[in-house]
Design a protein around this motif. Structure first.
Motif, mmCIF file in Angstrom:
data_model
loop_
_atom_site.group_PDB
_atom_site.id
_atom_site.type_symbol
_atom_site.label_atom_id
_atom_site.label_comp_id
_atom_site.label_asym_id
_atom_site.label_seq_id
_atom_site.Cartn_x
_atom_site.Cartn_y
_atom_site.Cartn_z
ATOM 1 N N UNK A 135 29.338 32.480 36.604
ATOM 2 C CA UNK A 135 30.134 33.684 36.388
ATOM 3 C C UNK A 135 29.244 34.864 36.023
ATOM 4 N N UNK A 136 28.176 34.600 35.267
ATOM 5 C CA UNK A 136 27.248 35.663 34.908
ATOM 6 C C UNK A 136 26.555 36.222 36.141
ATOM 7 N N UNK A 137 26.122 35.350 37.038
ATOM 8 C CA UNK A 137 25.460 35.793 38.270
ATOM 9 C C UNK A 137 26.410 36.629 39.124
ATOM 10 N N UNK A 138 27.665 36.212 39.201
ATOM 11 C CA UNK A 138 28.656 36.976 39.961
ATOM 12 C C UNK A 138 28.848 38.353 39.345
ATOM 13 N N UNK A 139 28.953 38.390 38.027
ATOM 14 C CA UNK A 139 29.184 39.648 37.319
ATOM 15 C C UNK A 139 28.004 40.599 37.444
ATOM 16 N N UNK A 140 26.785 40.068 37.346
ATOM 17 C CA UNK A 140 25.596 40.926 37.322
ATOM 18 C C UNK A 140 25.133 41.337 38.709
ATOM 19 N N UNK A 141 25.187 40.413 39.668
ATOM 20 C CA UNK A 141 24.690 40.712 41.015
ATOM 21 C C UNK A 141 23.238 41.151 41.017
ATOM 22 N N UNK A 142 22.431 40.540 40.158
ATOM 23 C CA UNK A 142 21.045 40.949 39.963
ATOM 24 C C UNK A 142 20.112 40.014 40.745
ATOM 25 N N UNK A 143 19.516 40.528 41.811
ATOM 26 C CA UNK A 143 18.653 39.711 42.666
ATOM 27 C C UNK A 143 17.304 39.389 42.025
ATOM 28 N N UNK A 144 17.006 39.982 40.874
ATOM 29 C CA UNK A 144 15.741 39.680 40.205
ATOM 30 C C UNK A 144 15.820 38.385 39.402
ATOM 31 N N UNK A 145 17.034 37.857 39.215
ATOM 32 C CA UNK A 145 17.199 36.614 38.460
ATOM 33 C C UNK A 145 16.712 35.415 39.277
ATOM 34 N N UNK A 146 16.308 34.345 38.614
ATOM 35 C CA UNK A 146 15.916 33.120 39.340
ATOM 36 C C UNK A 146 17.050 32.625 40.227
ATOM 37 N N UNK A 147 16.713 31.880 41.252
ATOM 38 C CA UNK A 147 17.694 31.373 42.197
ATOM 39 C C UNK A 147 18.763 30.533 41.477
#
Length: 244
Positions: free
Chosen positions: A179-191
Protein backbone atom coordinates in the motif's frame (compact mmCIF):
# COMPACT_ATOMS: atom_id res chain seq x y z
CA UNK A 1 16.33 1.57 -8.34
CA UNK A 2 16.90 2.25 -12.03
CA UNK A 3 14.07 3.03 -14.43
CA UNK A 4 14.47 -0.47 -15.85
CA UNK A 5 13.44 -1.94 -12.49
CA UNK A 6 10.27 0.14 -12.27
CA UNK A 7 8.04 -2.09 -14.47
CA UNK A 8 8.94 -5.10 -12.29
CA UNK A 9 7.90 -3.21 -9.18
CA UNK A 10 4.61 -2.12 -10.69
CA UNK A 11 3.88 -5.59 -11.97
CA UNK A 12 4.33 -6.95 -8.49
CA UNK A 13 1.69 -4.53 -7.26
CA UNK A 14 -1.01 -4.98 -9.87
CA UNK A 15 0.00 -7.86 -12.13
CA UNK A 16 0.47 -7.81 -15.89
CA UNK A 17 0.87 -4.41 -17.52
CA UNK A 18 -1.66 -2.49 -15.44
CA UNK A 19 -0.59 0.97 -14.34
CA UNK A 20 0.10 2.13 -10.82
CA UNK A 21 -2.91 4.41 -11.08
CA UNK A 22 -5.08 1.42 -11.86
CA UNK A 23 -3.72 -0.28 -8.79
CA UNK A 24 -4.82 2.69 -6.74
CA UNK A 25 -8.32 2.46 -8.20
CA UNK A 26 -8.40 -1.24 -7.42
CA UNK A 27 -7.46 -0.54 -3.85
CA UNK A 28 -10.18 2.10 -3.60
CA UNK A 29 -12.75 -0.31 -4.97
CA UNK A 30 -11.75 -2.92 -2.44
CA UNK A 31 -12.15 -0.45 0.39
CA UNK A 32 -15.63 0.66 -0.55
CA UNK A 33 -17.04 4.06 -1.45
CA UNK A 34 -17.73 7.47 0.01
CA UNK A 35 -15.95 8.99 2.98
CA UNK A 36 -15.03 5.52 4.21
CA UNK A 37 -12.47 5.25 1.39
CA UNK A 38 -10.57 8.35 2.50
CA UNK A 39 -10.72 7.25 6.12
CA UNK A 40 -9.46 3.76 5.29
CA UNK A 41 -6.63 5.14 3.14
CA UNK A 42 -5.61 7.55 5.89
CA UNK A 43 -5.56 4.75 8.44
CA UNK A 44 -3.53 2.54 6.10
CA UNK A 45 -1.02 5.34 5.56
CA UNK A 46 -0.63 5.77 9.30
CA UNK A 47 0.04 2.06 9.75
CA UNK A 48 2.95 1.71 7.34
CA UNK A 49 4.46 4.99 8.46
CA UNK A 50 4.80 3.59 11.98
CA UNK A 51 5.14 -0.15 11.35
CA UNK A 52 7.91 0.00 8.73
CA UNK A 53 10.31 2.13 10.84
CA UNK A 54 9.42 -0.03 13.86
CA UNK A 55 10.39 -3.19 11.98
CA UNK A 56 13.67 -1.72 10.71
CA UNK A 57 14.65 -0.42 14.16
CA UNK A 58 13.90 -3.83 15.72
CA UNK A 59 15.93 -5.66 13.08
CA UNK A 60 18.82 -3.25 13.61
CA UNK A 61 18.60 -4.07 17.31
CA UNK A 62 18.91 -7.77 16.46
CA UNK A 63 22.00 -6.91 14.40
CA UNK A 64 23.58 -5.17 17.41
CA UNK A 65 22.65 -8.05 19.71
CA UNK A 66 23.84 -10.73 17.29
CA UNK A 67 26.86 -11.86 19.37
CA UNK A 68 24.37 -12.83 22.11
CA UNK A 69 21.67 -14.15 19.77
CA UNK A 70 24.13 -16.36 17.88
CA UNK A 71 26.17 -17.42 20.90
CA UNK A 72 27.60 -20.89 20.44
CA UNK A 73 25.55 -23.53 22.24
CA UNK A 74 22.51 -21.22 22.45
CA UNK A 75 21.45 -21.12 18.81
CA UNK A 76 17.91 -22.41 19.45
CA UNK A 77 17.22 -19.81 22.15
CA UNK A 78 18.60 -17.02 19.98
CA UNK A 79 16.62 -18.10 16.91
CA UNK A 80 13.46 -18.22 19.02
CA UNK A 81 14.03 -14.65 20.19
CA UNK A 82 14.07 -13.51 16.57
CA UNK A 83 11.16 -15.71 15.50
CA UNK A 84 8.99 -14.53 18.39
CA UNK A 85 9.60 -10.89 17.50
CA UNK A 86 8.91 -11.46 13.81
CA UNK A 87 5.73 -13.55 13.93
CA UNK A 88 4.37 -13.80 17.50
CA UNK A 89 4.93 -10.61 19.52
CA UNK A 90 7.54 -7.92 19.92
CA UNK A 91 8.33 -5.91 23.05
CA UNK A 92 8.86 -2.24 22.21
CA UNK A 93 10.96 -0.17 24.61
CA UNK A 94 10.13 3.35 25.78
CA UNK A 95 11.94 5.80 28.05
CA UNK A 96 10.06 7.94 30.57
CA UNK A 97 11.68 10.70 32.64
CA UNK A 98 10.43 11.32 36.18
CA UNK A 99 11.72 14.58 37.72
CA UNK A 100 13.22 14.41 41.21
CA UNK A 101 10.58 14.47 43.91
CA UNK A 102 7.70 13.41 41.66
CA UNK A 103 5.85 10.12 42.00
CA UNK A 104 5.73 7.44 39.34
CA UNK A 105 1.99 7.62 38.87
CA UNK A 106 1.50 3.87 38.62
CA UNK A 107 0.55 0.89 40.74
CA UNK A 108 2.64 -2.20 40.11
CA UNK A 109 2.64 -5.90 40.82
CA UNK A 110 6.21 -7.15 40.74
CA UNK A 111 7.48 -5.08 37.80
CA UNK A 112 4.22 -4.98 35.80
CA UNK A 113 2.05 -1.85 35.75
CA UNK A 114 -1.47 -2.64 36.99
CA UNK A 115 -2.94 0.87 37.29
CA UNK A 116 -2.05 4.33 35.98
CA UNK A 117 -2.70 7.65 37.73
CA UNK A 118 -0.36 9.79 35.60
CA UNK A 119 -1.06 8.84 31.98
CA UNK A 120 0.59 12.06 30.80
CA UNK A 121 3.96 10.43 31.45
CA UNK A 122 3.15 7.79 28.85
CA UNK A 123 2.34 4.80 31.08
CA UNK A 124 -0.07 2.09 29.99
CA UNK A 125 -1.39 -0.85 31.93
CA UNK A 126 0.70 -4.03 31.43
CA UNK A 127 3.90 -2.04 30.84
CA UNK A 128 6.94 -3.68 32.41
CA UNK A 129 9.58 -1.62 34.21
CA UNK A 130 12.90 -2.87 32.82
CA UNK A 131 15.37 -0.43 34.34
CA UNK A 132 15.68 2.72 36.47
CA UNK A 133 18.67 4.95 35.75
CA UNK A 134 20.31 2.00 34.02
CA UNK A 135 19.87 -0.43 36.92
CA UNK A 136 17.63 -3.42 36.27
CA UNK A 137 15.37 -4.52 39.13
CA UNK A 138 14.69 -8.16 39.88
CA UNK A 139 11.35 -9.65 38.97
CA UNK A 140 9.85 -9.06 42.42
CA UNK A 141 8.16 -5.94 43.73
CA UNK A 142 10.49 -5.54 46.73
CA UNK A 143 13.54 -5.14 44.47
CA UNK A 144 11.76 -2.51 42.41
CA UNK A 145 10.60 -0.54 45.46
CA UNK A 146 14.10 -0.61 46.94
CA UNK A 147 15.55 0.73 43.69
CA UNK A 148 12.99 3.53 43.63
CA UNK A 149 13.62 4.42 47.29
CA UNK A 150 17.38 4.54 46.74
CA UNK A 151 16.98 7.04 43.91
CA UNK A 152 14.43 9.11 45.78
CA UNK A 153 16.64 9.26 48.87
CA UNK A 154 19.51 10.48 46.71
CA UNK A 155 17.28 13.15 45.17
CA UNK A 156 17.72 11.70 41.71
CA UNK A 157 15.53 12.26 38.71
CA UNK A 158 14.64 8.87 37.28
CA UNK A 159 15.00 7.63 33.72
CA UNK A 160 12.67 4.66 33.36
CA UNK A 161 13.11 2.03 30.64
CA UNK A 162 9.76 0.40 29.94
CA UNK A 163 8.85 -2.65 27.85
CA UNK A 164 5.46 -2.79 26.14
CA UNK A 165 4.24 -5.88 24.32
CA UNK A 166 3.06 -5.15 20.79
CA UNK A 167 2.17 -7.02 17.61
CA UNK A 168 4.70 -9.10 15.71
CA UNK A 169 7.05 -7.10 13.48
CA UNK A 170 5.93 -8.82 10.26
CA UNK A 171 2.24 -8.82 11.17
CA UNK A 172 0.51 -7.58 7.99
CA UNK A 173 3.72 -5.80 6.94
CA UNK A 174 3.80 -7.11 3.36
CA UNK A 175 0.33 -5.66 2.71
CA UNK A 176 1.25 -2.35 4.32
CA UNK A 177 4.44 -2.13 2.26
CA UNK A 178 2.46 -2.75 -0.93
CA UNK A 179 0.00 0.00 0.00
CA UNK A 180 2.91 2.34 0.72
CA UNK A 181 4.41 1.72 -2.73
CA UNK A 182 1.04 2.39 -4.36
CA UNK A 183 0.61 5.60 -2.37
CA UNK A 184 4.12 6.93 -2.99
CA UNK A 185 4.73 5.87 -6.60
CA UNK A 186 8.44 6.44 -5.96
CA UNK A 187 10.66 4.65 -8.51
CA UNK A 188 13.76 5.27 -6.37
CA UNK A 189 12.58 2.67 -3.84
CA UNK A 190 13.94 -0.90 -4.00
CA UNK A 191 12.02 -3.31 -6.20
CA UNK A 192 8.78 -4.26 -4.46
CA UNK A 193 8.70 -7.86 -5.67
CA UNK A 194 12.23 -8.46 -4.37
CA UNK A 195 11.34 -6.84 -1.05
CA UNK A 196 8.26 -9.03 -0.63
CA UNK A 197 10.35 -12.13 -1.38
CA UNK A 198 12.94 -11.02 1.19
CA UNK A 199 10.25 -10.55 3.86
CA UNK A 200 8.94 -14.04 3.15
CA UNK A 201 12.45 -15.52 3.26
CA UNK A 202 13.15 -13.84 6.59
CA UNK A 203 10.03 -15.34 8.12
CA UNK A 204 10.83 -18.78 6.70
CA UNK A 205 14.47 -18.75 7.82
CA UNK A 206 13.56 -17.65 11.35
CA UNK A 207 10.99 -20.45 11.64
CA UNK A 208 13.48 -22.99 10.30
CA UNK A 209 16.23 -21.93 12.72
CA UNK A 210 13.90 -21.86 15.73
CA UNK A 211 12.32 -25.25 15.00
CA UNK A 212 15.52 -27.12 14.14
CA UNK A 213 16.49 -29.79 16.67
CA UNK A 214 20.09 -28.62 16.59
CA UNK A 215 20.52 -25.44 14.52
CA UNK A 216 24.01 -25.06 13.10
CA UNK A 217 26.31 -22.08 12.78
CA UNK A 218 25.42 -22.02 9.08
CA UNK A 219 21.71 -21.84 9.93
CA UNK A 220 22.32 -18.80 12.13
CA UNK A 221 24.48 -17.18 9.44
CA UNK A 222 21.63 -17.62 6.96
CA UNK A 223 19.21 -16.00 9.41
CA UNK A 224 21.56 -13.06 9.88
CA UNK A 225 21.89 -12.71 6.10
CA UNK A 226 18.10 -12.44 5.75
CA UNK A 227 17.95 -9.84 8.54
CA UNK A 228 20.65 -7.78 6.81
CA UNK A 229 18.91 -8.00 3.43
CA UNK A 230 15.60 -6.91 4.96
CA UNK A 231 17.15 -3.90 6.70
CA UNK A 232 18.84 -2.85 3.45
CA UNK A 233 15.73 -3.19 1.31
CA UNK A 234 13.19 -1.87 3.82
CA UNK A 235 15.40 0.95 5.09
CA UNK A 236 14.64 3.48 2.32
CA UNK A 237 10.88 3.17 2.93
CA UNK A 238 11.45 3.60 6.68
CA UNK A 239 13.38 6.83 5.99
CA UNK A 240 10.53 8.17 3.87
CA UNK A 241 8.07 7.34 6.63
CA UNK A 242 10.11 9.27 9.19
CA UNK A 243 10.61 12.23 6.86
CA UNK A 244 6.87 12.72 6.27
Amino acid sequence: ASSAAAPSRRAAVVGGGASLAAAGLGLLAGLGGGGGVEEALAKGAELWRTDVPRAVEALEKYQKQWPQIAEYGKYTAGANIVREGLVIKYVDEYTFNIPAGENFGVGVSNTIVKSVTRPEIGWKEKDEILAINGARPGKNEADLKNLIKENQAAGNAMKILVGREGPALLDNLEKEVQEAYISLGDDSLPDLEELQITLGNLKTQAAFAASATSPTEETMKNLRTEIDKTVKQLGPLAKLAKAA
